[in-house]
Design an enzyme around this catalytic site. Structure first.
Site, PDB file in Angstrom:
ATOM      1  N   CYS A 231      29.651  48.976  45.282  1.00  0.00           N
ATOM      2  CA  CYS A 231      29.099  48.218  46.422  1.00  0.00           C
ATOM      3  C   CYS A 231      27.609  48.074  46.148  1.00  0.00           C
ATOM      4  O   CYS A 231      26.798  48.806  46.708  1.00  0.00           O
ATOM      5  CB  CYS A 231      29.366  48.937  47.735  1.00  0.00           C
ATOM      6  SG  CYS A 231      31.108  49.388  47.992  1.00  0.00           S
ATOM      7  N   ALA A 233      24.810  45.649  46.054  1.00  0.00           N
ATOM      8  CA  ALA A 233      23.596  45.106  46.677  1.00  0.00           C
ATOM      9  C   ALA A 233      22.993  46.124  47.638  1.00  0.00           C
ATOM     10  O   ALA A 233      23.739  46.891  48.252  1.00  0.00           O
ATOM     11  CB  ALA A 233      23.920  43.803  47.394  1.00  0.00           C
ATOM     12  N   PRO A 234      21.658  46.204  47.750  1.00  0.00           N
ATOM     13  CA  PRO A 234      20.665  45.264  47.215  1.00  0.00           C
ATOM     14  C   PRO A 234      20.254  45.473  45.771  1.00  0.00           C
ATOM     15  O   PRO A 234      19.527  44.658  45.231  1.00  0.00           O
ATOM     16  CB  PRO A 234      19.482  45.472  48.149  1.00  0.00           C
ATOM     17  CG  PRO A 234      19.587  46.899  48.578  1.00  0.00           C
ATOM     18  CD  PRO A 234      21.052  47.179  48.677  1.00  0.00           C
ATOM     19  N   GLY A 235      20.673  46.574  45.098  1.00  0.00           N
ATOM     20  CA  GLY A 235      20.494  46.658  43.656  1.00  0.00           C
ATOM     21  C   GLY A 235      19.593  47.750  43.115  1.00  0.00           C
ATOM     22  O   GLY A 235      19.488  47.903  41.899  1.00  0.00           O
ATOM     23  N   ASN A 236      18.947  48.534  43.975  1.00  0.00           N
ATOM     24  CA  ASN A 236      18.075  49.601  43.459  1.00  0.00           C
ATOM     25  C   ASN A 236      18.851  50.640  42.658  1.00  0.00           C
ATOM     26  O   ASN A 236      18.398  51.103  41.605  1.00  0.00           O
ATOM     27  CB  ASN A 236      17.325  50.284  44.606  1.00  0.00           C
ATOM     28  CG  ASN A 236      16.144  49.471  45.087  1.00  0.00           C
ATOM     29  OD1 ASN A 236      15.645  48.596  44.380  1.00  0.00           O
ATOM     30  ND2 ASN A 236      15.694  49.731  46.297  1.00  0.00           N
ATOM     31  N   LYS A 237      20.022  51.023  43.162  1.00  0.00           N
ATOM     32  CA  LYS A 237      20.834  52.008  42.442  1.00  0.00           C
ATOM     33  C   LYS A 237      21.370  51.407  41.140  1.00  0.00           C
ATOM     34  O   LYS A 237      21.526  52.107  40.137  1.00  0.00           O
ATOM     35  CB  LYS A 237      21.978  52.505  43.328  1.00  0.00           C
ATOM     36  CG  LYS A 237      21.519  53.292  44.562  1.00  0.00           C
ATOM     37  CD  LYS A 237      22.703  53.791  45.368  1.00  0.00           C
ATOM     38  CE  LYS A 237      22.261  54.447  46.675  1.00  0.00           C
ATOM     39  NZ  LYS A 237      21.737  53.458  47.645  1.00  0.00           N
ATOM     40  N   ASP A 282      35.226  41.788  46.292  1.00  0.00           N
ATOM     41  CA  ASP A 282      35.507  43.001  47.058  1.00  0.00           C
ATOM     42  C   ASP A 282      36.014  44.065  46.089  1.00  0.00           C
ATOM     43  O   ASP A 282      37.009  43.869  45.394  1.00  0.00           O
ATOM     44  CB  ASP A 282      36.575  42.669  48.111  1.00  0.00           C
ATOM     45  CG  ASP A 282      36.933  43.853  48.995  1.00  0.00           C
ATOM     46  OD1 ASP A 282      36.468  44.974  48.716  1.00  0.00           O
ATOM     47  OD2 ASP A 282      37.675  43.640  49.963  1.00  0.00           O
ATOM     48  N   ASP A 302      28.725  53.729  46.847  1.00  0.00           N
ATOM     49  CA  ASP A 302      27.863  53.896  48.023  1.00  0.00           C
ATOM     50  C   ASP A 302      28.307  52.847  49.044  1.00  0.00           C
ATOM     51  O   ASP A 302      27.672  51.806  49.192  1.00  0.00           O
ATOM     52  CB  ASP A 302      26.396  53.701  47.622  1.00  0.00           C
ATOM     53  CG  ASP A 302      25.439  54.017  48.760  1.00  0.00           C
ATOM     54  OD1 ASP A 302      25.249  55.199  49.055  1.00  0.00           O
ATOM     55  OD2 ASP A 302      24.897  53.078  49.368  1.00  0.00           O
ATOM     56  N   CYS A 356      24.254  56.974  53.466  1.00  0.00           N
ATOM     57  CA  CYS A 356      23.010  57.289  54.184  1.00  0.00           C
ATOM     58  C   CYS A 356      23.382  57.628  55.633  1.00  0.00           C
ATOM     59  O   CYS A 356      22.777  57.154  56.585  1.00  0.00           O
ATOM     60  CB  CYS A 356      22.002  56.144  54.106  1.00  0.00           C
ATOM     61  SG  CYS A 356      22.639  54.542  54.634  1.00  0.00           S
TER      62      CYS A 356
END
Length: 432
Positions: A231, A233-237, A282, A302, A356
């Site tokens: 999952c 987006a937003p892409g930091n991980k 998905d 996540d 989170c």
């Protein structure tokens, strides 16, 4: 003006308890999710104060604005980084700025405070000494920690070396340290802003909360491996995974929202990521037995969650207990489906699960149910020196919170597949 219109729309829905604020933001399809999220969070936090200012100055009558839009505009004008719109809207607000500023000053004098934060109700106040640090992850695809530190020192920041204890993360002014747990993380005082800094614009640093850096760091996929960010987006991980992999191998990244995926593509380009394969899909509909995924050994999951760990989303107001219970149950069911689906990939060695959220129902309960249904996997004990553990009976997991770890609320679990001879199958995890 699109930013303020969308923020007002989300604020109104959030105040009516139509959905979690984080969900509303990420479902909005707005181009700059981070900017929108920050604006709505802060406006919601100061909502009662903003309403008092607006009502006292009769702003709605004078401008014909609706309350949600007035709140986001007044927040940015008085407490944020200034209005980000132009034309007639900016002219309209600037016309009333003096009166709005005077009312804010009057409120501070009346309550005998000097900071905007001190005007908040006690349950929302975050004393200056307790604000979360600004965390900056050095993007090792483009630079090294040493070079980033040298550049920042030349730019006027004062480097205090490696942090040794949690108290070392309480910083002031332009002081910064290297984190005590994550070697590629630099820590600054809470209000340090890097959005216009060269290192940020060039993709050499990523603004990312420390807890959010844990999943990729702990999964630790080796260069050349095949990895899924389920999952993404937003892409930091995703960019963090690519850095751990040194851009070698293949990184499949899935997300349902095409617009968010496009924004993520831009972020990854700036970060210098080249090993990614993005898919507007998905994750639950991805076939684990598909030929292209036969060599996938590592998954970062996540999934959507309540967002209850985000400091700016703390909400102590009375809630409809039945609705909240149903919402958490629905989220936990979805999270368990995602976790079970991830474990179906035939070559999988390790999967890191994170949220989170602070709710046991989305964290330990989901992991416990998954382990019961998948006896071929076990939990890996993580970071022995980390101060906050998973709730009993899962102390192998990690939890994070503002007080004990100086981060947003977070949860991480690492699941590992049993090998036939009982030996560890893959690269050692970060468990020291």
């Amino acid at each position: 003006m699109a930013l303020y219109m969308k923020a007002a729309e989300i604020l109104e829905k959030a105040e009516r308890k139509q959905a979690a604020l984080k969900t509303l933001v990420y479902d909005s399809k707005f181009a700059n999710i981070k900017q929108l999220f920050a604006l709505v969070c802060e406006t919601q936090k100061f909502s009662s104060i903003l309403q008092e200012i607006i009502e006292s100055t009769r702003l709605l009558k004078l401008t014909r604005l609706k309350m949600p839009l007035a709140k986001v505009l007044v927040y940015d004008l008085l407490m944020g980084q200034g209005l980000k719109c132009g034309g007639s809207w900016k002219a309209l607000m600037m016309k009333h700025r003096s009166r709005l500023q005077a009312e804010l000053a009057r409120m501070k004098v009346k309550q005998k405070v000097s900071r905007n934060e001190d005007l908040l109700p006690a349950n929302l106040q975050q004393p200056a000494g307790d604000q979360l640090p600004r965390y900056v992850r050095v993007n090792t695809l483009k630079t090294t920690v040493e070079d980033a530190v040298d550049y920042l020192k030349r730019d006027g920041f004062s480097y205090l070396g490696q942090a040794c204890r949690l108290e070392d993360l309480s910083l002031k002014d332009r002081h910064f340290v290297r984190d005590l747990h994550l070697p590629e993380l630099l820590v600054f005082s809470p209000k340090t802003d890097f959005h216009d800094h060269f290192l940020y614009k060039a993709g050499h640093i990523i603004l990312q909360d420390k807890a959010s850096c844990l999943p990729a760091f702990l999964l630790n996929p080796p260069p050349g491996s095949q990895v899924i960010d389920a999952c993404a987006a937003p892409g930091n991980k995703t960019s963090h995974l690519a850095a751990v992999m040194k851009n070698r191998g293949r990184l499949f990244a899935f997300d349902l929202d095409a617009k968010r995926l496009a924004t993520m593509s831009t972020l990854l380009l700036r970060a210098g990521v080249t090993c990614q394969q993005l898919a507007n899909q998905d994750f639950l509909k991805v076939d684990p037995d598909g030929l292209q995924y036969k060599d996938v050994e590592f998954i970062l999951l996540d999934p959507s969650c309540s967002g209850s760990g985000m400091v700016c989303l703390r909400d102590d107001s009375p809630a409809d207990q039945e609705k909240e219970k149903a919402r958490l149950s629905s989220l936990a069911s979805f999270q368990l489906r995602c976790l079970n689906h991830g474990l179906r990939f035939p070559g999988l060695k390790r999967l890191v699960y994170s949220t989170c959220s602070v709710h046991r129902q989305e964290n330990e309960d989901v992991v416990a149910a998954c382990l019961q249904q998948n006896p071929g996997f076990r939990l890996v004990s993580l970071l022995a020196q980390w101060p906050e553990r998973g709730l009993d009976p899962l102390p192998q997991c990690l939890r994070a919170d503002p007080t004990k770890t100086r981060t947003h609320g977070f949860f991480v679990a690492l699941l590992e597949k049993h090998s036939e001879d009982g030996k560890q199958e893959s690269r050692p995890c970060r468990n020291t």
